[in-house]
Design a protein around this motif. Structure first.
Motif, PDB file in Angstrom:
ATOM      1  N   THR A 442      -9.346 -17.455 -22.658  1.00  0.00           N
ATOM      2  CA  THR A 442      -8.112 -18.085 -22.688  1.00  0.00           C
ATOM      3  C   THR A 442      -8.796 -19.085 -22.066  1.00  0.00           C
ATOM      4  O   THR A 442      -8.562 -21.085 -22.725  1.00  0.00           O
ATOM      5  N   GLU A 443      -9.457 -19.946 -21.263  1.00  0.00           N
ATOM      6  CA  GLU A 443     -10.182 -21.287 -19.683  1.00  0.00           C
ATOM      7  C   GLU A 443     -11.130 -21.586 -21.255  1.00  0.00           C
ATOM      8  O   GLU A 443     -10.814 -23.279 -21.388  1.00  0.00           O
ATOM      9  N   THR A 444     -11.966 -21.288 -21.608  1.00  0.00           N
ATOM     10  CA  THR A 444     -12.319 -21.969 -22.549  1.00  0.00           C
ATOM     11  C   THR A 444     -11.982 -22.823 -24.240  1.00  0.00           C
ATOM     12  O   THR A 444     -12.021 -23.921 -24.487  1.00  0.00           O
ATOM     13  N   LEU A 445     -11.119 -22.324 -24.324  1.00  0.00           N
ATOM     14  CA  LEU A 445     -10.198 -22.582 -25.288  1.00  0.00           C
ATOM     15  C   LEU A 445      -9.564 -24.027 -24.963  1.00  0.00           C
ATOM     16  O   LEU A 445      -9.440 -24.824 -26.018  1.00  0.00           O
ATOM     17  N   ARG A 446      -8.486 -23.809 -23.741  1.00  0.00           N
ATOM     18  CA  ARG A 446      -7.638 -24.873 -23.518  1.00  0.00           C
ATOM     19  C   ARG A 446      -8.579 -25.809 -22.880  1.00  0.00           C
ATOM     20  O   ARG A 446      -8.341 -27.014 -23.019  1.00  0.00           O
ATOM     21  N   ASN A 447     -10.144 -25.544 -21.840  1.00  0.00           N
ATOM     22  CA  ASN A 447     -10.218 -26.749 -21.001  1.00  0.00           C
ATOM     23  C   ASN A 447     -11.026 -27.465 -22.198  1.00  0.00           C
ATOM     24  O   ASN A 447     -11.639 -28.915 -21.955  1.00  0.00           O
ATOM     25  N   LEU A 448     -11.582 -26.855 -23.686  1.00  0.00           N
ATOM     26  CA  LEU A 448     -12.353 -27.680 -24.010  1.00  0.00           C
ATOM     27  C   LEU A 448     -11.450 -28.302 -25.575  1.00  0.00           C
ATOM     28  O   LEU A 448     -11.500 -29.258 -26.337  1.00  0.00           O
ATOM     29  N   ARG A 449     -10.036 -27.518 -25.689  1.00  0.00           N
ATOM     30  CA  ARG A 449      -9.051 -28.107 -26.197  1.00  0.00           C
ATOM     31  C   ARG A 449      -9.556 -27.735 -27.884  1.00  0.00           C
ATOM     32  O   ARG A 449      -9.774 -28.630 -28.996  1.00  0.00           O
ATOM     33  N   VAL A 450     -10.419 -26.580 -27.647  1.00  0.00           N
ATOM     34  CA  VAL A 450     -11.118 -25.889 -29.234  1.00  0.00           C
ATOM     35  C   VAL A 450      -9.873 -25.893 -30.041  1.00  0.00           C
ATOM     36  O   VAL A 450      -8.603 -25.221 -29.840  1.00  0.00           O
ATOM     37  N   ARG A 451     -10.108 -26.436 -31.712  1.00  0.00           N
ATOM     38  CA  ARG A 451      -8.509 -26.702 -32.071  1.00  0.00           C
ATOM     39  C   ARG A 451      -9.011 -25.310 -33.127  1.00  0.00           C
ATOM     40  O   ARG A 451      -7.704 -25.239 -34.132  1.00  0.00           O
ATOM     41  N   ALA A 452     -10.404 -24.642 -32.942  1.00  0.00           N
ATOM     42  CA  ALA A 452     -10.246 -23.296 -34.337  1.00  0.00           C
ATOM     43  C   ALA A 452     -11.428 -22.237 -33.613  1.00  0.00           C
ATOM     44  O   ALA A 452     -12.117 -22.830 -32.813  1.00  0.00           O
ATOM     45  N   VAL A 453     -11.444 -21.111 -33.660  1.00  0.00           N
ATOM     46  CA  VAL A 453     -12.153 -19.412 -33.714  1.00  0.00           C
ATOM     47  C   VAL A 453     -12.571 -19.433 -35.137  1.00  0.00           C
ATOM     48  O   VAL A 453     -11.317 -19.646 -35.999  1.00  0.00           O
ATOM     49  N   PHE A 454     -13.609 -19.002 -35.271  1.00  0.00           N
ATOM     50  CA  PHE A 454     -14.406 -18.257 -36.470  1.00  0.00           C
ATOM     51  C   PHE A 454     -14.660 -17.280 -36.861  1.00  0.00           C
ATOM     52  O   PHE A 454     -15.304 -16.606 -35.922  1.00  0.00           O
ATOM     53  N   LEU A 455     -14.066 -16.905 -37.799  1.00  0.00           N
ATOM     54  CA  LEU A 455     -14.853 -15.216 -37.651  1.00  0.00           C
ATOM     55  C   LEU A 455     -15.291 -15.187 -38.605  1.00  0.00           C
ATOM     56  O   LEU A 455     -14.988 -15.402 -40.271  1.00  0.00           O
ATOM     57  N   GLU A 456     -15.929 -14.202 -39.518  1.00  0.00           N
ATOM     58  CA  GLU A 456     -17.609 -14.250 -40.190  1.00  0.00           C
ATOM     59  C   GLU A 456     -16.249 -12.812 -41.400  1.00  0.00           C
ATOM     60  O   GLU A 456     -15.831 -12.258 -40.208  1.00  0.00           O
ATOM     61  N   PRO A 457     -15.855 -13.268 -41.802  1.00  0.00           N
ATOM     62  CA  PRO A 457     -15.611 -11.682 -43.005  1.00  0.00           C
ATOM     63  C   PRO A 457     -15.671 -10.855 -43.043  1.00  0.00           C
ATOM     64  O   PRO A 457     -14.846  -9.879 -43.377  1.00  0.00           O
ATOM     65  N   ASN A 458     -16.768 -10.134 -42.622  1.00  0.00           N
ATOM     66  CA  ASN A 458     -17.289  -8.447 -42.613  1.00  0.00           C
ATOM     67  C   ASN A 458     -17.282  -8.455 -41.692  1.00  0.00           C
ATOM     68  O   ASN A 458     -17.966  -6.630 -41.895  1.00  0.00           O
ATOM     69  N   LEU A 459     -16.929  -9.137 -40.451  1.00  0.00           N
ATOM     70  CA  LEU A 459     -17.057  -8.403 -39.287  1.00  0.00           C
ATOM     71  C   LEU A 459     -15.910  -8.725 -38.341  1.00  0.00           C
ATOM     72  O   LEU A 459     -15.325  -8.715 -37.513  1.00  0.00           O
ATOM     73  N   ARG A 460     -14.697  -8.398 -39.425  1.00  0.00           N
ATOM     74  CA  ARG A 460     -13.386  -9.209 -39.256  1.00  0.00           C
ATOM     75  C   ARG A 460     -12.347  -8.129 -38.136  1.00  0.00           C
ATOM     76  O   ARG A 460     -11.889  -8.573 -37.243  1.00  0.00           O
ATOM     77  N   ALA A 461     -13.490  -6.686 -38.642  1.00  0.00           N
ATOM     78  CA  ALA A 461     -12.446  -5.462 -37.845  1.00  0.00           C
ATOM     79  C   ALA A 461     -13.014  -5.427 -36.245  1.00  0.00           C
ATOM     80  O   ALA A 461     -11.868  -5.109 -35.830  1.00  0.00           O
ATOM     81  N   ARG A 462     -13.867  -6.372 -36.036  1.00  0.00           N
ATOM     82  CA  ARG A 462     -14.644  -6.668 -34.451  1.00  0.00           C
ATOM     83  C   ARG A 462     -14.060  -7.541 -34.151  1.00  0.00           C
ATOM     84  O   ARG A 462     -14.517  -7.799 -32.494  1.00  0.00           O
ATOM     85  N   SER A 463     -12.982  -8.172 -34.379  1.00  0.00           N
ATOM     86  CA  SER A 463     -12.511  -9.950 -33.602  1.00  0.00           C
ATOM     87  C   SER A 463     -10.990  -9.809 -33.064  1.00  0.00           C
ATOM     88  O   SER A 463     -10.676 -10.687 -33.337  1.00  0.00           O
ATOM     89  N   SER A 464     -10.803  -8.320 -32.908  1.00  0.00           N
ATOM     90  CA  SER A 464      -9.376  -8.218 -32.731  1.00  0.00           C
ATOM     91  C   SER A 464      -8.708  -9.346 -31.194  1.00  0.00           C
ATOM     92  O   SER A 464      -7.931 -10.065 -31.141  1.00  0.00           O
TER      93      SER A 464
END
Length: 508
Positions: A442-464
């Motif tokens: 959470t702090e990484t996304l907030r502090n860096l003002r990250v606009r988006a995160v990226f998921l590999e379609p074949n690994l989506r099940a591991r990304s909850s």
């Protein structure tokens, strides 16, 4: 099941198949087998109509964990030429099936290693070391060539004894939460069966993460023995035996017999079987330590509750509290020292294409003119692709070029095109992420003002966890392709264009 990474080879799987001579396809085409779909696509572009290409790992599958089938072995048996990526990208069973079943005299080209002669750039595999406790894994250092070993050889790390106030367990959690136990002091150690139930098997130059759990506070000692099996039928070569010391929930400076010892509290440490020196040591962030003079701390803050569900019952009933050094990366994450995902830099893919060209020419000299013409055309297409990816990513404002993904497969893309890897997440579905884990993300996304995160379609099940935190913070969730195609993206050029477009669209 208590064997870690034990390889099951598909030797002699195609009964009655005698490999025919070179250029074995009915219409005279060169039959080529590759380990992944990306490599198959590169070969098709260079080889054109003169080649027939089959990939061992199918689209949408995970090359790091795929198990070869009998059909795969049949394709290998009939191949005139084979290409792998290697640098430990592929599962060891894929490499063993390939090397064991290729006909005599058929060449196997490791593209990631060979491409450096064509100006491909390689970078070290760097992992996040921000966990609050030690990451304690297993490693094999050296290739053992002076002992006759090759990449199909095995190094066996065997637990022969343990003592302490409670139960010591070391295990690996696979991609979908299934545990694979390496050592469990609670059921003893059986020399009568060669301690097979407490043996981990790794190839040379490999590394894997582990979880370690302790049922009670106090000092523990674990004795490990290392052996090299050059081949399946050879007598193992002994590599020594050492004892590791853990301070679990107690002051590490008070462990009997360890006054003045080095205390390991954090960072990335591996129990390392060294093929060059023939011994076992601890490798802590590239610093070699003597196990006899080192205490591995498992602090009081490492206390966790065993989650509900049958998968981790070997640790105790749900709610039971254990001290745990968590597995750093989920799944059978065996790798080497070099990041193997070279193709995420298009210029490295050009080096692959040139190596493929020269390999095809050596196997089929009559096709030289065709292979050269196809490669020249493809290199021009890849040059245009490189320009496109660079242009799209350069258009992203510099403060927004942060990349948070599910998998550590994009260091080459970041270095080549000016991105910054802000983090990658591979959550363990068998254990709820700690508040510290979620807070850090959470702090990484907030502090860096990250606009988006990226998921590999074949690994989506591991990304909850990544998806949940991103949505909580109002951050977009977008797709990116690492090392596998699917029905939407079916070739390398399309994959890299998709990635560039997705990055530009989601981060701008």
């Amino acid at each position: 099941m208590k064997r870690l990474l034990a390889a099951t080879m598909l030797l002699g799987a195609v009964a009655g198949c005698s490999p025919p001579p070179a250029l074995s396809d009915a219409d005279g085409r060169v039959q080529v087998v590759t380990t992944t779909g990306i490599l198959a696509d590169l070969v098709r572009n260079v080889g054109g109509e003169r080649v027939l290409v089959d990939s061992i790992v199918p689209d949408s599958a995970d090359a790091h964990a795929y198990e070869p089938t009998l059909r795969d072995v049949r394709n290998i048996v009939y191949a005139d030429l084979a290409f792998s990526n290697y640098l430990l990208l592929e599962a060891q069973n894929v490499i063993k099936a390939l090397d064991a079943n290729l006909p005599d005299g058929v060449e196997q080209i490791s593209l990631a290693e060979g491409a450096t002669k064509y100006a491909a750039e390689i970078i070290p595999l760097v992992e996040d070391v921000s966990l609050d406790t030690v990451w304690l894994g297993l490693r094999v250092h050296g290739d053992g060539a002076h002992l006759g070993a090759d990449r199909t050889s095995d190094v066996r790390l065997t637990a022969t004894a343990a003592d302490g106030p409670g139960r010591l367990t070391a295990y690996l959690t696979e991609s979908f939460g299934n545990p694979d136990v390496f050592v469990d002091s609670g059921d003893g150690f059986d020399p009568a069966n060669g301690y097979r139930d407490d043996t981990a098997v790794l190839p040379p130059e490999a590394h894997t993460h582990m979880s370690w759990a302790f049922s009670e506070a106090g000092a523990y000692r674990l004795t490990l023995r290392a052996q090299l099996a050059v081949s399946a039928d050879s007598r193992p070569v002994p590599m020594g035996e050492r004892t590791l010391t853990f301070a679990v929930g107690v002051d590490p400076h008070t462990v009997p017999g360890m006054a003045g010892a080095t205390v390991l509290r954090g960072g990335h440490t591996d129990i390392t079987a060294d093929l060059d020196s023939g011994d076992i040591h601890l490798l802590a962030d590239d610093k070699r330590l003597d196990p006899a003079r080192t205490v591995i701390e498992v602090p009081a803050k490492a206390l966790r509750e065993v989650p509900a569900g049958p998968g981790l019952r070997f640790l105790g009933r749900p709610g039971t509290r254990v001290y745990q050094l968590p597995q750093a990366v989920l799944g059978r994450h065996v790798h080497g020292e070099i990041d193997p995902h070279l193709w995420q830099d298009v210029r490295n893919a050009q080096a692959y294409a040139e190596l493929i060209r020269d390999s095809l020419i050596a196997a089929d000299p009559a096709g030289t003119a065709t292979y050269r013409a196809n490669t020249d055309r493809y290199l021009r297409e890849l040059t245009a692709l490189d320009d496109y990816v660079r242009e799209r990513i350069t258009a992203i404002p510099a403060p927004s070029r942060y990349l948070v993904t599910t998998h550590d497969a994009f260091a080459y893309l970041a270095k080549a095109y000016g991105m910054v890897i802000a983090g990658f997440v591979t959550p363990n579905p068998a254990v709820e992420p700690s508040l510290a884990d979620r807070r850090r993300l959470t702090e990484t996304l907030r502090n860096l003002r990250v606009r988006a995160v990226f998921l590999e379609p074949n690994l989506r099940a591991r990304s909850s966890t990544l998806v949940e935190v991103a949505r909580q913070e109002g951050v977009r969730v977008c797709d990116i392709y690492g090392d596998a195609f699917d029905d939407r993206v079916t070739d390398y050029v399309a994959m890299m264009r998709f990635n560039a477009d997705s990055l530009a669209r989601c981060l701008t």
